[in-house]
Scaffold this motif. Structure first.
Motif, PDB file in Angstrom:
ATOM      1  N   TRP A  42       0.837  -1.199   0.000  1.00  0.00           N
ATOM      2  CA  TRP A  42       0.000   0.000   0.000  1.00  0.00           C
ATOM      3  C   TRP A  42       0.876   1.255   0.000  1.00  0.00           C
ATOM      4  CZ3 TRP A  42      -4.474   1.861  -1.125  1.00  0.00           C
ATOM      5  CH2 TRP A  42      -4.890   3.076  -0.570  1.00  0.00           C
ATOM      6  N   TRP A  43       1.940   1.215   0.798  1.00  0.00           N
ATOM      7  CA  TRP A  43       2.838   2.362   0.921  1.00  0.00           C
ATOM      8  C   TRP A  43       4.237   1.833   1.207  1.00  0.00           C
ATOM      9  CZ3 TRP A  43       6.323   5.149   3.827  1.00  0.00           C
ATOM     10  CH2 TRP A  43       6.442   6.521   3.541  1.00  0.00           C
ATOM     11  N   THR A  44       5.210   2.341   0.493  1.00  0.00           N
ATOM     12  CA  THR A  44       6.597   1.879   0.657  1.00  0.00           C
ATOM     13  C   THR A  44       7.510   3.090   0.600  1.00  0.00           C
ATOM     14  OG1 THR A  44       5.983  -0.036  -0.715  1.00  0.00           O
ATOM     15  CG2 THR A  44       8.347   0.280  -0.246  1.00  0.00           C
ATOM     16  N   GLY A  45       8.223   3.366   1.681  1.00  0.00           N
ATOM     17  CA  GLY A  45       9.090   4.538   1.579  1.00  0.00           C
ATOM     18  C   GLY A  45      10.017   4.713   2.761  1.00  0.00           C
ATOM     19  N   PHE A  46      10.741   5.802   2.711  1.00  0.00           N
ATOM     20  CA  PHE A  46      11.758   6.097   3.712  1.00  0.00           C
ATOM     21  C   PHE A  46      11.429   7.381   4.455  1.00  0.00           C
ATOM     22  CE2 PHE A  46      13.826   3.391   0.648  1.00  0.00           C
ATOM     23  CZ  PHE A  46      14.642   2.574   1.421  1.00  0.00           C
ATOM     24  N   TYR A  47      11.799   7.389   5.720  1.00  0.00           N
ATOM     25  CA  TYR A  47      11.858   8.633   6.501  1.00  0.00           C
ATOM     26  C   TYR A  47      13.317   8.789   6.899  1.00  0.00           C
ATOM     27  CZ  TYR A  47       6.800   9.153   7.003  1.00  0.00           C
ATOM     28  OH  TYR A  47       5.467   9.349   6.766  1.00  0.00           O
ATOM     29  N   ARG A  48      13.874   9.986   6.715  1.00  0.00           N
ATOM     30  CA  ARG A  48      15.266  10.241   7.080  1.00  0.00           C
ATOM     31  C   ARG A  48      15.344  10.978   8.408  1.00  0.00           C
ATOM     32  NH1 ARG A  48      17.956  13.837   3.825  1.00  0.00           N
ATOM     33  NH2 ARG A  48      15.925  14.816   3.497  1.00  0.00           N
ATOM     34  N   VAL A  49      16.381  10.669   9.177  1.00  0.00           N
ATOM     35  CA  VAL A  49      16.609  11.413  10.406  1.00  0.00           C
ATOM     36  C   VAL A  49      17.228  12.751  10.019  1.00  0.00           C
ATOM     37  CG1 VAL A  49      17.915  11.502  12.571  1.00  0.00           C
ATOM     38  CG2 VAL A  49      16.937   9.322  11.793  1.00  0.00           C
ATOM     39  N   VAL A  50      16.499  13.841  10.315  1.00  0.00           N
ATOM     40  CA  VAL A  50      17.016  15.170  10.041  1.00  0.00           C
ATOM     41  C   VAL A  50      16.895  15.951  11.352  1.00  0.00           C
ATOM     42  CG1 VAL A  50      16.789  17.274   8.658  1.00  0.00           C
ATOM     43  CG2 VAL A  50      16.234  15.054   7.633  1.00  0.00           C
ATOM     44  N   LEU A 111      17.781   2.017   9.231  1.00  0.00           N
ATOM     45  CA  LEU A 111      19.016   2.014   8.433  1.00  0.00           C
ATOM     46  C   LEU A 111      20.098   2.595   9.329  1.00  0.00           C
ATOM     47  CD1 LEU A 111      18.745   3.511   4.865  1.00  0.00           C
ATOM     48  CD2 LEU A 111      20.899   3.221   6.029  1.00  0.00           C
ATOM     49  N   ILE A 112      21.032   1.740   9.706  1.00  0.00           N
ATOM     50  CA  ILE A 112      22.032   2.140  10.704  1.00  0.00           C
ATOM     51  C   ILE A 112      23.393   2.365  10.074  1.00  0.00           C
ATOM     52  CG2 ILE A 112      23.204   1.414  12.840  1.00  0.00           C
ATOM     53  CD1 ILE A 112      20.551  -0.154  13.468  1.00  0.00           C
ATOM     54  N   ARG A 113      23.967   3.537  10.331  1.00  0.00           N
ATOM     55  CA  ARG A 113      25.322   3.870   9.861  1.00  0.00           C
ATOM     56  C   ARG A 113      26.148   4.347  11.040  1.00  0.00           C
ATOM     57  NH1 ARG A 113      24.446   3.999   4.374  1.00  0.00           N
ATOM     58  NH2 ARG A 113      24.090   1.781   4.395  1.00  0.00           N
ATOM     59  N   SER A 116      24.467   4.699  14.394  1.00  0.00           N
ATOM     60  CA  SER A 116      23.236   5.450  14.644  1.00  0.00           C
ATOM     61  C   SER A 116      22.270   5.337  13.463  1.00  0.00           C
ATOM     62  CB  SER A 116      23.503   6.904  15.009  1.00  0.00           C
ATOM     63  OG  SER A 116      24.343   7.468  14.074  1.00  0.00           O
ATOM     64  N   VAL A 117      20.987   5.472  13.809  1.00  0.00           N
ATOM     65  CA  VAL A 117      19.939   5.345  12.799  1.00  0.00           C
ATOM     66  C   VAL A 117      19.942   6.607  11.940  1.00  0.00           C
ATOM     67  CG1 VAL A 117      17.445   5.124  12.438  1.00  0.00           C
ATOM     68  CG2 VAL A 117      18.562   3.851  14.287  1.00  0.00           C
ATOM     69  N   ILE A 118      20.063   6.433  10.625  1.00  0.00           N
ATOM     70  CA  ILE A 118      20.037   7.609   9.739  1.00  0.00           C
ATOM     71  C   ILE A 118      18.728   7.699   8.961  1.00  0.00           C
ATOM     72  CG2 ILE A 118      22.559   7.790   9.522  1.00  0.00           C
ATOM     73  CD1 ILE A 118      22.095   6.631   6.586  1.00  0.00           C
ATOM     74  N   ALA A 119      17.955   6.612   8.965  1.00  0.00           N
ATOM     75  CA  ALA A 119      16.669   6.607   8.251  1.00  0.00           C
ATOM     76  C   ALA A 119      15.914   5.345   8.651  1.00  0.00           C
ATOM     77  CB  ALA A 119      16.907   6.604   6.743  1.00  0.00           C
TER      78      ALA A 119
END
Ligand code: SME
Length: 146
Positions: A42-50, A111-113, A116-119
């Motif tokens: 239904w929905w597929t996407g990313f949220y970025r840590v800003v 998504l860990i770099r 820390s979580v970056i997204a």
């Protein structure tokens, strides 16, 4: 094709899509499109840590909330806990943020770099219980390619 077969076919495609590309937004955009098209989510996407919140990134599907605070909703909780969260029924998840009333289950993969979580990768389905350990394993592998 069953789910495992779809993921196995998709993995080398995603590897090829991201190979040689350094821009994370471009990679997120194609990964969201590839997943969305393959599985018909239904929905597929990313949220970025800003700074101190999650901000909407590349996605496929209906419009969504643009900002999510740390610890809020499934996405903010996955960020806080630094782990994948599988939600078989979003209506039973305390604090779930309903961007769309059509969504019934959800998976969020951080998504860990450099520790820390970056997204986060967020996927919503109109089906209940659409996501399981198999999705978790494959999607964690996919976000590591980014
Ligand atoms: N349901 C999510 C919000 C993002 S939308 O599903 C696209 C959450 O509770 O974090």
């Amino acid at each position: 094709m069953n789910k495992a077969e779809k993921y196995q076919l998709l993995l080398p495609q995603i590897e090829a899509l991201v190979a040689g590309e350094t821009d994370i937004i471009a990679k997120m955009a194609n990964v969201a499109a590839a997943l969305h098209e393959t599985f018909g989510f239904w929905w597929t996407g990313f949220y970025r840590v800003v700074n101190d919140e999650l901000v909407l990134g590349p996605f496929q599907g209906p419009i969504a909330c643009t900002r999510i605070r740390y610890g809020r909703g499934v996405c903010g909780t996955s960020w806080q806990q630094e782990e994948t969260i599988v939600v078989p029924n979003v209506h039973e998840f305390p604090g779930h943020i309903a961007c769309s009333s059509a969504s019934n289950s959800e998976i969020v993969v951080p998504l860990i770099r450099d520790d820390s979580v970056i997204a986060v990768l967020d996927i919503d389905s109109t089906e209940f219980g659409a996501f399981d350990e198999m999705d978790k394993a494959y999607l964690e592998q996919i976000v590591r390619l980014l």
